[in-house]
Design an enzyme around this catalytic site. Structure first.
Site, PDB file in Angstrom:
ATOM      1  N   LYS A   1      60.245  82.056 151.392  1.00  0.00           N
ATOM      2  CA  LYS A   1      60.023  80.607 151.421  1.00  0.00           C
ATOM      3  C   LYS A   1      59.719  80.052 150.031  1.00  0.00           C
ATOM      4  O   LYS A   1      59.392  80.771 149.098  1.00  0.00           O
ATOM      5  CB  LYS A   1      58.932  80.266 152.440  1.00  0.00           C
ATOM      6  CG  LYS A   1      59.443  80.508 153.858  1.00  0.00           C
ATOM      7  CD  LYS A   1      58.593  79.931 154.941  1.00  0.00           C
ATOM      8  CE  LYS A   1      59.315  80.088 156.291  1.00  0.00           C
ATOM      9  NZ  LYS A   1      58.499  79.625 157.421  1.00  0.00           N
TER      10      LYS A   1
ATOM     11  N   ARG B   1      58.250  88.346 160.582  1.00  0.00           N
ATOM     12  CA  ARG B   1      59.615  87.803 160.612  1.00  0.00           C
ATOM     13  C   ARG B   1      60.143  87.770 159.182  1.00  0.00           C
ATOM     14  O   ARG B   1      59.666  86.993 158.346  1.00  0.00           O
ATOM     15  CB  ARG B   1      59.597  86.408 161.234  1.00  0.00           C
ATOM     16  CG  ARG B   1      60.966  85.773 161.405  1.00  0.00           C
ATOM     17  CD  ARG B   1      60.838  84.403 162.057  1.00  0.00           C
ATOM     18  NE  ARG B   1      62.138  83.794 162.282  1.00  0.00           N
ATOM     19  CZ  ARG B   1      62.792  83.049 161.400  1.00  0.00           C
ATOM     20  NH1 ARG B   1      62.243  82.823 160.210  1.00  0.00           N
ATOM     21  NH2 ARG B   1      63.977  82.539 161.691  1.00  0.00           N
TER      22      ARG B   1
END
Length: 334
Positions: A279, A314
């Site tokens: 991210k 994840r």
């Protein structure tokens, strides 16, 4: 005054007598950070905890999609979209997506999370039928070749229903059942688990100046409310996973505040999922503007989560994550 109880996780082999096991997993704790909105944090002995809090923090978590939560589990990300932030377009063709799913499983992914709508900041909504067309055939093809756990990453009831019919075993809803009024019923009738994620608004606008009174406690309270809503809709407590939603309506400082005290979310009594892979805040902190170059930073975040007892991770880089988790557990005698 509402009090929040954050266990201070440890993995040191010199475990003192009386220390408690965190969530039936690999961490222990004997101290608690007591948080509130009205007073400074304080640290107390675990012996001072109310009995219901001890139960919430220590009870072994139920299996998710057939996977025991007594060690970290790796969820591999498979975006069958043209516009996801890291790999948009690479796996849009069904045959390519299937090869990638099987490769991730071979590399250590125990859950394959398949998504047909990007939820990156600024993403637009995809029509239900198009999202089904992107995801259901890949799920069905993967199920024919593998018994791996399959998650459908969607906020739409119709997409979830089609995915479950095709062989999915987990619904991963970034809206925590808020986007589609029918989603709770679909999940409830399926008997499959659901992941409830915190998100600060719709993907199209969620990064437009997000604000919180206290991001850690605000996210906790939101997830507690969504658990209550799911249970009221007939979804059993042992089928609920929570995700604090790193990067979803949060600044870099918000993300770091959540990551530093992730262990608070164990007090919700559910398995915790962490999805921070590649991210933007990782790229900002590590000087990696290209998402695919953020593996090292992503692994650091994953290991920080493992050190706080987080059960499901994840990630994009499944092989590297499996190796890193195996080494960390081995170093801690697991």
């Amino acid at each position: 005054m509402t009090l929040y109880y954050r266990p201070i996780p440890q993995t040191d082999p010199a475990r003192p007598a009386g220390a408690l096991t965190l969530a039936g997993g690999w961490c222990w704790f004997d101290r608690i950070e007591v948080l509130s909105r009205d007073a400074a944090p304080r640290i107390v002995s675990a012996e001072a905890l109310p009995e219901d809090v001890v139960t919430a923090l220590t009870a072994a978590r139920p299996a998710v999609a057939g996977l025991a939560m007594d060690r970290p589990r790796i969820m591999g990300i498979l975006n069958v979209t043209p516009d996801s932030f890291s790999d948009g377009g690479r796996f849009a063709a069904p045959e390519v997506a299937l090869r990638q799913a099987l490769a991730m499983q071979a590399d250590g992914a125990e859950i394959i999370d398949i998504g047909g709508e990007s939820t990156r900041p600024g993403a637009v909504t995809v029509a239900d039928a198009e999202e089904v067309d992107r995801t259901a055939p890949v799920i069905a093809a993967l199920r024919r070749q593998s018994d791996v756990a399959i998650s459908i990453d969607t906020r739409k009831a119709g997409v979830a229903r089609a995915a479950l019919a095709a062989g999915a075993t987990l619904v991963n809803d970034v809206s925590a059942l808020r986007w589609d009024a029918d989603m709770a019923q679909v999940v409830g009738e399926s008997g499959q688990p659901v992941c409830l994620m915190h998100s600060g608004g719709d993907p199209a606008t969620m990064q437009d100046d997000p604000r919180y009174d206290d991001v850690l406690l605000d996210v906790y309270d939101h997830l507690a409310a969504r658990i209550a809503a799911a249970r009221a809709a007939g979804i059993a407590a042992d089928r609920i996973v929570v995700d604090p939603g790193i990067g979803f309506g949060k600044t870099m400082d918000h993300n770091l505040a959540l990551l530093r005290r992730l262990s608070l979310f164990h007090a919700l009594g559910c398995p915790v999922l962490l999805g921070a892979s590649r991210k933007r805040f990782i790229g900002t902190l590590t000087g990696r503007p290209v998402a695919a170059d953020r593996a090292a930073g992503s692994l650091s975040v994953t290991l920080a989560g493992v050190a706080q007892g987080v059960q499901i991770h994840r990630v994009h880089d499944t092989s590297e994550t499996k190796a890193a988790c195996a080494m960390m557990l081995a170093l801690n005698g697991r």
